[in-house]
Design a protein around this motif. Sequence first.
Motif, PDB file in Angstrom:
ATOM      1  N   ILE A 146      46.523  39.446  40.883  1.00  0.00           N
ATOM      2  CA  ILE A 146      46.514  40.635  41.751  1.00  0.00           C
ATOM      3  C   ILE A 146      47.385  41.777  41.214  1.00  0.00           C
ATOM      4  O   ILE A 146      47.524  42.794  41.875  1.00  0.00           O
ATOM      5  N   THR A 147      47.951  41.600  40.026  1.00  0.00           N
ATOM      6  CA  THR A 147      48.866  42.646  39.528  1.00  0.00           C
ATOM      7  C   THR A 147      48.149  43.961  39.250  1.00  0.00           C
ATOM      8  O   THR A 147      48.800  45.001  39.147  1.00  0.00           O
ATOM      9  N   ASN A 300      40.803  33.220  49.142  1.00  0.00           N
ATOM     10  CA  ASN A 300      42.105  33.463  48.517  1.00  0.00           C
ATOM     11  C   ASN A 300      42.396  34.956  48.371  1.00  0.00           C
ATOM     12  O   ASN A 300      41.577  35.796  48.739  1.00  0.00           O
ATOM     13  N   ARG A 301      43.554  35.257  47.823  1.00  0.00           N
ATOM     14  CA  ARG A 301      44.011  36.653  47.705  1.00  0.00           C
ATOM     15  C   ARG A 301      43.109  37.485  46.802  1.00  0.00           C
ATOM     16  O   ARG A 301      43.051  38.714  46.941  1.00  0.00           O
ATOM     17  N   ASN A 329      49.535  34.521  52.244  1.00  0.00           N
ATOM     18  CA  ASN A 329      49.328  35.511  53.297  1.00  0.00           C
ATOM     19  C   ASN A 329      50.235  36.731  53.112  1.00  0.00           C
ATOM     20  O   ASN A 329      49.834  37.860  53.388  1.00  0.00           O
ATOM     21  N   LEU A 330      51.452  36.499  52.643  1.00  0.00           N
ATOM     22  CA  LEU A 330      52.358  37.621  52.376  1.00  0.00           C
ATOM     23  C   LEU A 330      51.729  38.601  51.404  1.00  0.00           C
ATOM     24  O   LEU A 330      51.770  39.819  51.603  1.00  0.00           O
ATOM     25  N   SER A 331      51.129  38.062  50.346  1.00  0.00           N
ATOM     26  CA  SER A 331      50.542  38.957  49.342  1.00  0.00           C
ATOM     27  C   SER A 331      49.404  39.769  49.947  1.00  0.00           C
ATOM     28  O   SER A 331      49.209  40.933  49.601  1.00  0.00           O
ATOM     29  N   VAL A 332      48.661  39.174  50.882  1.00  0.00           N
ATOM     30  CA  VAL A 332      47.539  39.892  51.502  1.00  0.00           C
ATOM     31  C   VAL A 332      48.057  40.944  52.485  1.00  0.00           C
ATOM     32  O   VAL A 332      47.545  42.069  52.535  1.00  0.00           O
TER      33      VAL A 332
END
Lengths: 434, 434
Positions: A146-147, A300-301, A329-332
């Motif tokens: 996701i970077t 997933n993210r 979930n934090l990343s989302v």
Amino acid sequence: MVHGRVSRLSVHDVRFPTSLGGHGSDAMHTDPDYSAAYVVLETDAEDGLKGYGITFTLGRGTEVVVCAVNALAPHVLNRELGDIVGDFRGFYRQLTSDGQLRWIGPEKGVVHLATAAVLNAVWDLWAKQEGKDPRTLVSCIDFRYITDVLTEEEACEILRQSQVGKKEREEQMLAHGYPAYTTSCAWLGYPDATLKQLCSEALKDGWTRFKVKVGADLQDDIRRCRLIRNMIGPEKTLMMDANQRWDVPEAVEWMTKLAEFKPLWIEEPTSPDDILGHAAISKALAPLGIGVATGEQCHNRVIFKQLLQAKALKFLQIDSCRLGSVNENLSVLLMAKKFEIPVCPHAGGVGLCELVQHLIIFDFISVSASLQDRMCEYVDHLHEHFKYPVLIREASYMPPKDPGYSTEMKEDSVKKHRYPDGEVWKKLLTAQGN
Amino acid sequence: MVHGRVSRLSVHDVRFPTSLGGHGSDAMHTDPDYSAAYVVLETDAEDGLKGYGITFTLGRGTEVVVCAVNALAPHVLNRELGDIVGDFRGFYRQLTSDGQLRWIGPEKGVVHLATAAVLNAVWDLWAKQEGKDPRTLVSCIDFRYITDVLTEEEACEILRQSQVGKKEREEQMLAHGYPAYTTSCAWLGYPDATLKQLCSEALKDGWTRFKVKVGADLQDDIRRCRLIRNMIGPEKTLMMDANQRWDVPEAVEWMTKLAEFKPLWIEEPTSPDDILGHAAISKALAPLGIGVATGEQCHNRVIFKQLLQAKALKFLQIDSCRLGSVNENLSVLLMAKKFEIPVCPHAGGVGLCELVQHLIIFDFISVSASLQDRMCEYVDHLHEHFKYPVLIREASYMPPKDPGYSTEMKEDSVKKHRYPDGEVWKKLLTAQGN
């Protein structure tokens, strides 16, 4: 101070025969028995604290998730809790990138559900032992894949900026809670009489936002939507949920016909994997004032990242048990903040409300700092089986006050509903002649 | 004439300790034990024919797939084979849309791998009993979620048009086979000496297309790619495979540095779920003459649909055991034809070559009608365990002549490699002190 070495991981196949009453039924899941793979972590620490984690399932197949939890167990057993949370990103990646196990995922389906159950238990245990600061939280996120949309530095910056007004938002939550909507009135399998009765009770209880299941039969949908819209009046909010029933062109066509009932969103119009399909539907329905919502089966993210990139949704629905626990979930939540898309979590099932209240209240206090277009799903089933059930007041989630992730089930409930040897199932299976 | 009622479904956890030799190792799967969930279907018909189906796994987790196969078994047991294949689309949907089981997928990960194993066995059995015509084949496809790109009518039209020249292409296959490339020379875990030796042997055997694993360490990759390119010379084809190791920007950066070795494609540069990421990488690498290939971990037709829509790949790699058997692979072959993207199947593993040769030769004869930019992966491991192993001649797959899907394993191989009680594993596990 984190302490203890994980000395035992046990996992139970717990099922509730909800299909008997049509609860939870929709266009694709006509007979769900709300169930869970329920993980209990024990340590050798003297505090005797245990970590409880669940992932939600629909009955058949829970045994497959249980099997996957057991396959993950060697990564957890005999590990120091301090080592696990001290490098939580590394631990997350160890679970999701096991060189042999990842083939049967990766980061999706059964193994990812099992990962969520295990990690939810770790978070429950950790939360009982100590508090966390924003930097610690970011260090739990695996940014792999996701970077291109969110870097660790950006994540820290978002959390830093959201420190402003945090205290006031905490007080606001303690006083008024987080706004919720109800899905309990209009499951697809309910006869109109039940629907009417539940709807009128919900109105009395102060609910102002309602979701109705659609997608099996258009004429049936029109009748049911008319009935509900008439009952709740033009001002209250109505959402629709097709549970993936349609192809892309079909979704547009069908929703055009339901537009007269003024739904705020159409949820899961098509396959949860179809990012470009959701984008096409979003574009087509925007002129009708209908937004697209999805997420409960987004695995997933990486899928959420693309839904945001493609402008495929107007409401993002995280799930506490399908994504890899708090870590993922934090990343989302952070990506949603960056794209300015409101998060409206999926809940219901078994324990999803108990879990997701933590995430969404955290989102308000520490990430989004807004209630605009936001609300959390609520379903009033099966809470009685939890030791620390959610508290709803005036159609809002009141912040949980007990330490941990609210995931512990009552011992007696687990015992009775264990599949296939719990009392409830023994009786049912005997009656079915199995 | 199809006949018989399915009277028994058995499933075995079969593992080969390939990690001991570094075979199959790559940047993400460092120690795979090539394995399979191996399904055997028996019927009550007097012909005594059995259907054999596999799905490929990497060792740990095979037991989870076995568990999922057992969860699917009630959909197959006691069914007439005629009823199953008479409405194969309906049967496919029954397996993939079970109202309770689909929650732990849907159509992805463990349950979908299990679905593939079961359906591969059905195809094996059916193929032994009778031939199929194009219209029958289309009736096996579930078009749900892909009608925005391919309708049943379009599918029929593609097959109809490809009737032209079919006879000649059949003869061409019988005479020369389907072109293959080899992955056997350059697994990531091989020391340079092994790599050199295998490469020089392969050149002697007439191989002209080679794949090398990359992604763990850039300097290491440069050394290995230089070594291989020097050995095979500038004219032969070199492909690279990163097995999902990179984030999007990293993939572009890394491949820019490997461009001097003139790879035809970079395979799996990032997450198999990242359609838009693959599109971004494709766009960035096109000026360097490097195409993007992916597919072996793309979990269903919806992902392939989007990869095609987004122009995310130049080579499409179907997998016979991750997609839902022939049924779903057919839909992907037809979509690839519509978008004019060459299919270059993933193979190797356990039995993937045996299975995929049927699909790719069918693709040439009945769908794509072209060999342009096309070739099928080959790995020379574990074929000795199959009763009807692939036949490679002059770096080409020769068409299989035995009836069925070539999926039957030798009884003795299964017995010896059954996990954990087969002779091979008993010895290994004892040695490891487990």
